[in-house]
Enzyme design. Structure first.
Site, PDB file in Angstrom:
ATOM      1  N   LYS A 173     -15.000   3.347  -1.336  1.00 46.85           N
ATOM      2  CA  LYS A 173     -14.584   4.099  -0.149  1.00 46.85           C
ATOM      3  C   LYS A 173     -13.370   4.966  -0.483  1.00 46.85           C
ATOM      4  O   LYS A 173     -12.276   4.459  -0.691  1.00 46.85           O
ATOM      5  CB  LYS A 173     -14.222   3.153   1.007  1.00 46.85           C
ATOM      6  N   GLU A 248      -2.774  -1.696  -6.112  1.00 48.61           N
ATOM      7  CA  GLU A 248      -1.787  -0.728  -6.614  1.00 48.61           C
ATOM      8  C   GLU A 248      -1.185  -0.050  -5.401  1.00 48.61           C
ATOM      9  O   GLU A 248      -1.893   0.641  -4.661  1.00 48.61           O
ATOM     10  CB  GLU A 248      -2.465   0.309  -7.522  1.00 48.61           C
ATOM     11  N   CYS A 283       2.492   8.406  -6.544  1.00 49.45           N
ATOM     12  CA  CYS A 283       3.131   7.079  -6.510  1.00 49.45           C
ATOM     13  C   CYS A 283       4.178   6.947  -7.611  1.00 49.45           C
ATOM     14  O   CYS A 283       5.091   6.144  -7.513  1.00 49.45           O
ATOM     15  CB  CYS A 283       2.068   6.001  -6.655  1.00 49.45           C
ATOM     16  N   GLU A 385       9.683   4.036   0.901  1.00 51.48           N
ATOM     17  CA  GLU A 385       8.915   5.129   0.295  1.00 51.48           C
ATOM     18  C   GLU A 385       8.728   6.255   1.309  1.00 51.48           C
ATOM     19  O   GLU A 385       8.342   6.000   2.454  1.00 51.48           O
ATOM     20  CB  GLU A 385       7.547   4.603  -0.142  1.00 51.48           C
TER      21      GLU A 385
HETATM   22  P1  NAD Z   1      -3.421   3.883   2.816  1.00 54.07           P
HETATM   23  O1  NAD Z   1      -3.024   2.496   2.508  1.00 54.07           O
HETATM   24  O2  NAD Z   1      -3.225   4.394   4.175  1.00 54.07           O
HETATM   25  O3  NAD Z   1      -4.982   4.093   2.505  1.00 54.07           O
HETATM   26  C1  NAD Z   1      -5.545   3.845   1.240  1.00 54.07           C
HETATM   27  C2  NAD Z   1      -7.014   3.532   1.400  1.00 54.07           C
HETATM   28  O4  NAD Z   1      -7.145   2.286   2.071  1.00 54.07           O
HETATM   29  C3  NAD Z   1      -7.785   4.556   2.214  1.00 54.07           C
HETATM   30  O5  NAD Z   1      -9.066   4.723   1.666  1.00 54.07           O
HETATM   31  C4  NAD Z   1      -7.879   3.872   3.577  1.00 54.07           C
HETATM   32  O6  NAD Z   1      -8.956   4.294   4.361  1.00 54.07           O
HETATM   33  C5  NAD Z   1      -8.033   2.426   3.166  1.00 54.07           C
HETATM   34  N1  NAD Z   1      -7.676   1.432   4.177  1.00 54.07           N
HETATM   35  C6  NAD Z   1      -6.743   1.531   5.156  1.00 54.07           C
HETATM   36  N2  NAD Z   1      -6.717   0.400   5.898  1.00 54.07           N
HETATM   37  C7  NAD Z   1      -7.639  -0.446   5.363  1.00 54.07           C
HETATM   38  C8  NAD Z   1      -8.059  -1.763   5.662  1.00 54.07           C
HETATM   39  N3  NAD Z   1      -7.539  -2.448   6.660  1.00 54.07           N
HETATM   40  N4  NAD Z   1      -9.016  -2.330   4.886  1.00 54.07           N
HETATM   41  C9  NAD Z   1      -9.545  -1.652   3.863  1.00 54.07           C
HETATM   42  N5  NAD Z   1      -9.198  -0.396   3.532  1.00 54.07           N
HETATM   43  C10 NAD Z   1      -8.244   0.209   4.260  1.00 54.07           C
HETATM   44  O7  NAD Z   1      -2.684   4.782   1.727  1.00 54.07           O
HETATM   45  P2  NAD Z   1      -2.655   6.363   1.650  1.00 54.07           P
HETATM   46  O8  NAD Z   1      -1.760   6.853   2.741  1.00 54.07           O
HETATM   47  O9  NAD Z   1      -4.045   6.877   1.553  1.00 54.07           O
HETATM   48  O10 NAD Z   1      -1.982   6.609   0.224  1.00 54.07           O
HETATM   49  C11 NAD Z   1      -0.610   6.708   0.019  1.00 54.07           C
HETATM   50  C12 NAD Z   1      -0.079   5.421  -0.566  1.00 54.07           C
HETATM   51  O11 NAD Z   1      -0.759   5.098  -1.758  1.00 54.07           O
HETATM   52  C13 NAD Z   1       1.394   5.501  -0.962  1.00 54.07           C
HETATM   53  O12 NAD Z   1       2.055   4.344  -0.516  1.00 54.07           O
HETATM   54  C14 NAD Z   1       1.359   5.530  -2.484  1.00 54.07           C
HETATM   55  O13 NAD Z   1       2.495   5.021  -3.122  1.00 54.07           O
HETATM   56  C15 NAD Z   1       0.164   4.703  -2.757  1.00 54.07           C
HETATM   57  N6  NAD Z   1      -0.358   4.974  -4.097  1.00 54.07           N
HETATM   58  C16 NAD Z   1      -0.163   4.041  -5.061  1.00 54.07           C
HETATM   59  C17 NAD Z   1      -0.622   4.280  -6.354  1.00 54.07           C
HETATM   60  C18 NAD Z   1      -0.433   3.264  -7.443  1.00 54.07           C
HETATM   61  O14 NAD Z   1      -1.103   3.393  -8.454  1.00 54.07           O
HETATM   62  N7  NAD Z   1       0.438   2.275  -7.285  1.00 54.07           N
HETATM   63  C19 NAD Z   1      -1.304   5.473  -6.637  1.00 54.07           C
HETATM   64  C20 NAD Z   1      -1.469   6.395  -5.608  1.00 54.07           C
HETATM   65  C21 NAD Z   1      -1.007   6.141  -4.335  1.00 54.07           C
END
Ligand code: NAD
Length: 482
Positions: A173, A248, A283, A385
């Site tokens: 997803k 992650e 990130c 963040e």
């Molecule tokens: P998010 O957590 O809002 O969403 C990430 C994914 O999770 C999306 O596909 C979303 O639809 C899904 N999701 C949301 N709620 C869910 C649930 N309850 N169950 C299952 N899936 C669910 O994050 P975002 O806003 O898309 O991305 C930004 C964040 O990602 C920042 O905090 C950034 O630091 C982090 N990030 C981390 C890394 C890493 O490698 N550590 C890399 C890139 C981004």
């Protein structure tokens, strides 16, 4: 207006309930596509297809799986320009970044794990002359891969490639905020010849499609990249079901500049890039810039000069260094964080608000690269963040203080250290509470290395054999012979 499909059982198809979400172009603020708002029924269908496909896919040779992954990599490379334009339009990132980083890296991810699986060996332990242990590494079954919006195809392929290479079938997803390139990848997967059901892509929101996916009893493992808050929700949902989990998550990364650093033009450019690349929506970006006090004023001047020279504009324009933030909600959040920093007593040295880009981008969500100083380390701006083009400057007097500030948040993803003192570099690196330490560089990636962080940034590691280990179950076989 394009309606994006799901990929389920080898077929591109609409969501069963016919519900869609609007997909916005951040540079203009206009809707340009619709993404399936998939629900439990779509997720169930994808998992049924993936379960059906699993036995045959798991039984194929590593060479066969590598061949299909390589074919997909070739197709992504063939369509690189189209995919880069789509990624830039969907996420607001500059086209030059999508062309040189995001899509090429998706190609490399697929090729890397195609090669890795053919080179992977398992362990054997000869216990004594008549007892041999050997360990099989077997695929898990159906696995879930969930990715965020900041590096859409880059991180999507970073997850699905090792999962598929190891012989699992996948229900993936992508983020509902940036669904376009994953949808396109679905079509390319069919063209590449993936057997039906091996790779399924279900689009939709986290609370609906994502939650149904991670909770499903037939999903054996969840590989997630996104915010720490969502990671916590997923961990809570799957812990009682004892699934394998790789998370992650967020970061509050420091870049640490010592007085003896080599501040050549190239290094200064890298330090600036480490804060503002991809509008700070990476990130690994350093959002806290720690500077040894003896060079603070001189460094600040050079740094600000470079930050002010960054061009914010239409992502389509090859001259733009920063594009638009990914969504109106995120734009509002980042502007709110800048306001909060002011209220906390921070002095905004440059940027500090929206950028109004003209013509086609008049309705876009652009924020100026913003540098703030004068904030205490414990304030929310220096602890939470922001994930936007906002960097705080923090002076320090000695190594001990720099270490305490660097380690003084709940996160521990990545850090970069700038010094020409080799002793200090090693001594300091060993004490930093981060999963990734770059010394005199930033975002220098070797895909064989473990990727991830400590504290609230990660559970587990991705990359190289770490990913292949995650996506397989070891089985030890002990044989005693006469
Ligand atoms: P998010 O957590 O809002 O969403 C990430 C994914 O999770 C999306 O596909 C979303 O639809 C899904 N999701 C949301 N709620 C869910 C649930 N309850 N169950 C299952 N899936 C669910 O994050 P975002 O806003 O898309 O991305 C930004 C964040 O990602 C920042 O905090 C950034 O630091 C982090 N990030 C981390 C890394 C890493 O490698 N550590 C890399 C890139 C981004």
């Amino acid at each position: 207006m394009t309606d994006l499909p799901n990929l389920i059982g080898g077929r591109l198809q609409p969501p069963q309930a016919g519900a869609y979400l609007d997909v916005y172009e951040p540079a203009t603020g206009a809707v340009f596509a619709r993404c399936p708002d998939s629900d439990r029924a779509d997720v169930d269908a994808a998992i049924i297809a993936a379960r059906r496909a699993f036995p045959d896919w798991a039984a194929t040779s590593a060479e066969e799986r590598a061949k299909v992954l390589n074919r997909l990599a070739d197709l992504v490379e063939r369509d690189l320009e189209e995919l880069a334009q789509l990624e830039s339009r969907d996420s607001g990132k500059p086209i030059k970044l999508a062309r040189t980083l995001d899509i090429p890296r998706a190609v490399v991810n697929l090729r890397f794990f195609a090669a890795a699986i053919t080179q992977w060996a398992s362990d054997a332990h000869a216990t004594d002359a008549r007892t041999l242990n050997y360990t099989l590494r077997q695929p898990l079954g159906v696995v879930a891969c969930i990715s965020p919006w900041n590096l859409p195809l880059y991180l999507f392929t970073w997850k699905i490639a090792p999962a598929l290479a190891a012989g699992n079938t996948v229900v993936a997803k992508p983020s509902e905020v940036t669904p376009c390139t994953a949808a396109r990848l679905g079509a390319l997967a069919i063209e590449a010849g993936f057997p039906a059901g091996v790779l399924n892509i279900v689009q939709g929101t986290g609370p609906r499609a994502g939650q149904a996916l991670v909770e499903h009893p037939h999903v054996k493992a969840v590989s997630f990249t996104g915010s720490t808050r969502t990671g916590m929700a997923i961990a809570t949902a799957v812990a009682p079901k004892f699934k394998k989990l790789s998370l992650e998550m967020g970061g509050k990364n420091p870049a640490i500049v010592f007085a003896d650093a080599d501040l050549s033009d190239a290094n200064l450019d890298t330090i600036v890039r480490s804060g503002f690349a991809n509008q700070g929506e990476t990130c690994l970006c350093g959002s806290r810039l720690l500077i040894e006090r003896s060079i603070y004023d001189d460094f600040k001047e050079c740094y600000l000069e470079r930050v002010r020279a960054l061009r914010v504009g239409d992502p389509d324009n090859a001259a733009s260094d920063l594009g638009a933030l990914v969504s109106k909600a995120h734009y509002d959040k980042v502007l709110g964080c800048i306001e909060r920093a002011r209220n906390e007593g921070g002095q905004v040295l440059c940027g500090g608000g929206p950028v109004h880009v003209k013509d086609r981008c008049a309705g876009g969500w652009f924020v100026a690269p913003t540098v703030i100083e004068g904030l205490p380390c414990e304030c929310a701006t220096n602890q939470e963040e922001i994930f936007g083009p906002v960097v705080t400057l923090i002076p320090f007097d000695d190594e001990d203080e720099a270490l305490a500030i660097a380690n003084g948040t709940d996160y521990g993803l990545a850090t970069s250290l700038w010094t020409t003192n080799l002793d200090r570099a090693h001594r300091f690196a060993a004490q930093l509470e981060f999963g990734i330490v770059w010394i005199n560089c930033w975002l220098q990636r070797d895909l064989r290395t473990p990727f991830g962080g400590v504290k609230n940034s990660s559970v587990g590691r991705e990359g190289g054999v770490e990913a292949l280990r995650f996506f397989t179950e070891p089985k030890n076989i002990c044989i005693r012979f006469r």
